[in-house]
Scaffold this motif. Sequence first.
Motif, mmCIF file in Angstrom:
data_model
loop_
_atom_site.group_PDB
_atom_site.id
_atom_site.type_symbol
_atom_site.label_atom_id
_atom_site.label_comp_id
_atom_site.label_asym_id
_atom_site.label_seq_id
_atom_site.Cartn_x
_atom_site.Cartn_y
_atom_site.Cartn_z
ATOM 1 N N LEU A 93 -6.278 3.719 1.315
ATOM 2 C CA LEU A 93 -6.431 4.152 -0.068
ATOM 3 C C LEU A 93 -7.149 5.496 -0.146
ATOM 4 C CD1 LEU A 93 -7.393 0.858 -1.974
ATOM 5 C CD2 LEU A 93 -5.134 1.906 -1.719
ATOM 6 N N GLU A 94 -8.239 5.636 0.606
ATOM 7 C CA GLU A 94 -9.021 6.868 0.492
ATOM 8 C C GLU A 94 -8.300 8.064 1.111
ATOM 9 O OE1 GLU A 94 -13.135 6.942 1.113
ATOM 10 O OE2 GLU A 94 -13.512 4.942 0.279
ATOM 11 N N THR A 95 -7.594 7.861 2.208
ATOM 12 C CA THR A 95 -6.921 8.967 2.885
ATOM 13 C C THR A 95 -5.740 9.484 2.077
ATOM 14 O OG1 THR A 95 -7.583 8.200 5.075
ATOM 15 C CG2 THR A 95 -5.636 9.627 4.967
ATOM 16 N N HIS A 96 -4.980 8.575 1.479
ATOM 17 C CA HIS A 96 -3.715 8.956 0.846
ATOM 18 C C HIS A 96 -3.794 9.021 -0.685
ATOM 19 C CE1 HIS A 96 -1.918 8.905 4.741
ATOM 20 N NE2 HIS A 96 -2.077 7.608 4.909
ATOM 21 N N GLN A 97 -4.992 9.136 -1.216
ATOM 22 C CA GLN A 97 -5.165 9.194 -2.675
ATOM 23 C C GLN A 97 -4.753 10.551 -3.238
ATOM 24 O OE1 GLN A 97 -9.325 9.658 -4.195
ATOM 25 N NE2 GLN A 97 -9.895 9.294 -2.037
ATOM 26 N N ARG A 98 -4.453 10.535 -4.545
ATOM 27 C CA ARG A 98 -4.122 11.750 -5.292
ATOM 28 C C ARG A 98 -5.082 11.900 -6.464
ATOM 29 N NH1 ARG A 98 2.528 11.371 -5.503
ATOM 30 N NH2 ARG A 98 2.871 11.688 -3.255
ATOM 31 N N ALA A 99 -5.070 13.075 -7.060
ATOM 32 C CA ALA A 99 -6.046 13.384 -8.107
ATOM 33 C C ALA A 99 -5.992 12.418 -9.279
ATOM 34 C CB ALA A 99 -5.835 14.817 -8.594
ATOM 35 N N ASP A 100 -4.803 11.895 -9.598
ATOM 36 C CA ASP A 100 -4.672 11.011 -10.763
ATOM 37 C C ASP A 100 -4.975 9.547 -10.437
ATOM 38 O OD1 ASP A 100 -2.502 10.350 -9.209
ATOM 39 O OD2 ASP A 100 -0.997 10.677 -10.792
ATOM 40 N N GLY A 101 -5.434 9.274 -9.200
ATOM 41 C CA GLY A 101 -5.738 7.898 -8.814
ATOM 42 C C GLY A 101 -4.580 7.162 -8.190
ATOM 43 N N SER A 102 -3.403 7.797 -8.126
ATOM 44 C CA SER A 102 -2.278 7.187 -7.418
ATOM 45 C C SER A 102 -2.492 7.345 -5.915
ATOM 46 C CB SER A 102 -0.959 7.833 -7.840
ATOM 47 O OG SER A 102 -0.951 9.213 -7.488
ATOM 48 N N VAL A 103 -1.780 6.554 -5.138
ATOM 49 C CA VAL A 103 -1.942 6.576 -3.685
ATOM 50 C C VAL A 103 -0.564 6.594 -3.033
ATOM 51 C CG1 VAL A 103 -2.842 5.350 -1.665
ATOM 52 C CG2 VAL A 103 -4.131 5.316 -3.811
ATOM 53 N N TRP A 104 -0.379 7.571 -2.147
ATOM 54 C CA TRP A 104 0.876 7.706 -1.403
ATOM 55 C C TRP A 104 1.000 6.580 -0.387
ATOM 56 C CZ3 TRP A 104 1.545 9.108 3.910
ATOM 57 C CH2 TRP A 104 2.858 9.468 4.265
ATOM 58 N N VAL A 105 2.182 5.998 -0.252
ATOM 59 C CA VAL A 105 2.420 4.896 0.687
ATOM 60 C C VAL A 105 2.996 5.459 1.979
ATOM 61 C CG1 VAL A 105 3.680 2.749 1.100
ATOM 62 C CG2 VAL A 105 2.840 3.273 -1.206
ATOM 63 N N PRO A 106 2.353 5.268 3.116
ATOM 64 C CA PRO A 106 2.921 5.733 4.380
ATOM 65 C C PRO A 106 4.301 5.123 4.622
ATOM 66 C CG PRO A 106 0.625 5.082 4.664
ATOM 67 C CD PRO A 106 1.028 4.642 3.301
ATOM 68 N N GLU A 107 5.182 5.901 5.211
ATOM 69 C CA GLU A 107 6.582 5.485 5.362
ATOM 70 C C GLU A 107 6.764 4.150 6.079
ATOM 71 O OE1 GLU A 107 9.246 8.455 6.756
ATOM 72 O OE2 GLU A 107 8.551 9.981 5.336
ATOM 73 N N PRO A 108 6.003 3.852 7.164
ATOM 74 C CA PRO A 108 6.233 2.576 7.849
ATOM 75 C C PRO A 108 5.985 1.346 6.981
ATOM 76 C CG PRO A 108 5.001 4.072 9.259
ATOM 77 C CD PRO A 108 5.022 4.678 7.897
ATOM 78 N N LEU A 109 5.191 1.484 5.919
ATOM 79 C CA LEU A 109 4.890 0.335 5.061
ATOM 80 C C LEU A 109 5.899 0.153 3.937
ATOM 81 C CD1 LEU A 109 0.997 0.620 4.663
ATOM 82 C CD2 LEU A 109 2.296 -0.782 6.281
ATOM 83 N N ARG A 110 6.684 1.179 3.658
ATOM 84 C CA ARG A 110 7.581 1.126 2.499
ATOM 85 C C ARG A 110 8.624 0.012 2.577
ATOM 86 N NH1 ARG A 110 8.376 7.719 1.719
ATOM 87 N NH2 ARG A 110 6.152 8.118 1.344
ATOM 88 N N PRO A 111 9.216 -0.264 3.754
ATOM 89 C CA PRO A 111 10.184 -1.367 3.799
ATOM 90 C C PRO A 111 9.593 -2.712 3.400
ATOM 91 C CG PRO A 111 10.375 -0.001 5.762
ATOM 92 C CD PRO A 111 9.132 0.440 5.046
ATOM 93 N N TYR A 112 8.262 -2.869 3.581
ATOM 94 C CA TYR A 112 7.602 -4.129 3.239
ATOM 95 C C TYR A 112 7.138 -4.149 1.787
ATOM 96 C CZ TYR A 112 7.466 -4.067 8.322
ATOM 97 O OH TYR A 112 7.814 -3.976 9.645
ATOM 98 N N LEU A 113 7.330 -3.025 1.100
ATOM 99 C CA LEU A 113 6.922 -2.917 -0.310
ATOM 100 C C LEU A 113 8.112 -2.574 -1.198
ATOM 101 C CD1 LEU A 113 3.571 -0.942 0.219
ATOM 102 C CD2 LEU A 113 3.787 -3.307 -0.571
ATOM 103 N N GLY A 114 9.289 -2.982 -0.766
ATOM 104 C CA GLY A 114 10.485 -2.753 -1.565
ATOM 105 C C GLY A 114 10.837 -1.296 -1.727
ATOM 106 N N GLY A 115 10.439 -0.457 -0.756
ATOM 107 C CA GLY A 115 10.746 0.972 -0.813
ATOM 108 C C GLY A 115 9.753 1.786 -1.626
ATOM 109 N N LEU A 116 8.661 1.176 -2.095
ATOM 110 C CA LEU A 116 7.679 1.870 -2.920
ATOM 111 C C LEU A 116 7.096 3.069 -2.185
ATOM 112 C CD1 LEU A 116 6.071 1.660 -5.642
ATOM 113 C CD2 LEU A 116 4.326 0.411 -4.324
ATOM 114 N N GLU A 117 7.068 4.223 -2.831
ATOM 115 C CA GLU A 117 6.550 5.449 -2.218
ATOM 116 C C GLU A 117 5.154 5.803 -2.722
ATOM 117 O OE1 GLU A 117 9.291 8.673 -2.610
ATOM 118 O OE2 GLU A 117 10.966 7.549 -1.709
#
Length: 423
Positions: A393-417
Amino acid sequence: MIDPVLLRENPEAVKRSQIARGGSPDVVDDALAAEATRRVSLTAFEELRAEQNAFGKQVAKAPKEDKPALVAEAKVLAQRVKDAQAASQEAEAAYRAAIDKIQNVVIDGVPAGGEENFVTLREVGEIPTFDFAPRDHLELGEMLGAIDMERGAKVSGARFYFLKGIGARLELALMNYALNTALENDFTPMITPTLVRPDIMGGTGFLGAHADEIYHLAEDDLYLVGTSEVALAGYHSDEILTFPESGSVKYAGWSTCYRREAGSHGKDTRGIIRVHQFNKLEMFVYCRPDQAEAEHERLLALEEKMLASLGLAYRVIDVAAGDLGSSAARKYDTEAWVPTQGAYRELTSTSNCTTYQARRLDVRHRPEEGGRTQPVATLNGTLATTRWIVALLETHQRADGSVWVPEPLRPYLGGLEVMEPIA
């Protein structure tokens, strides 16, 4: 338990290990004295038993008129044998108690000293920087509707939490990604018991100096595990293993883990860095002792591969002898950078326990057909755990509080980016 042959033949090496750990070398002398007493007691018992067997044959062959006196003498001898056996058993128990106080002998090159005396082996990845004030993982988790510490405390007390919504999904994604990584590397998946008997908990070396970290159910005399390593180490207790052609038996244990966090009052009270309950996927390996150091490097490589694939900056440290725990002969910690703390924090560790646990739990193999059995080596390493969410969460956070999802995890999250804050 350390190798008794090493204790007899090279006690100075064992003493050096104890000193490097910050422990007392006197336990080595105590164990040597206890072993000498054990040998004397065992010899006395065996000699008396042999005398008793010979005397029994003499009584059987004696004339009828001589037998009453001989039988009376045999009773006296039988009592002496019984007393000698009791003394031998007492000496054996004292020896086992003495040698169990000696921690595993550290591998050459392990740094001496305590927690602060680790050696950094390498730093990997670019430490993240932000053009905004970064939020910590709890603030992000609350914005995402992912972490609820307040209701965790309401339900269970301090250091408990709820993962909900994307938080629950993120943990499951991490664990499943780790499980698939383990499967690709020939680990057998296991869902393990989280309650174990005292002999299994003690056999793995967890009932020593850090026993106050463990939850004990007194009425049932069972312990809640702080890692599936405990159950996996006990899985083959009192067995003789046959190794496959690959040379090792490998398990990946998925379990909930429990730790009392005794003595941690005031430390990491915010968020989910130091909590009483968490999930973990633990690698566990049984192998031949001469393969243990190579297996250790392989476990470390898998941990690093996971961290790097998730875009986390990390370092690998060679843990100092005084911070190893009683079972490990060497331990590598892999620590990820946590931006709001400006520091590396442990996410994984991997330990080479050599034959220490196997001797205590009686796990052996037969090196040669028809040959004598010998203890195996055991190793463990964490492939994913709840704490990883902190660094993600802390590494991949953005200014608006959203968080980027690392690519290897996306298949387990329905493609969520991107994980978005909830309204």
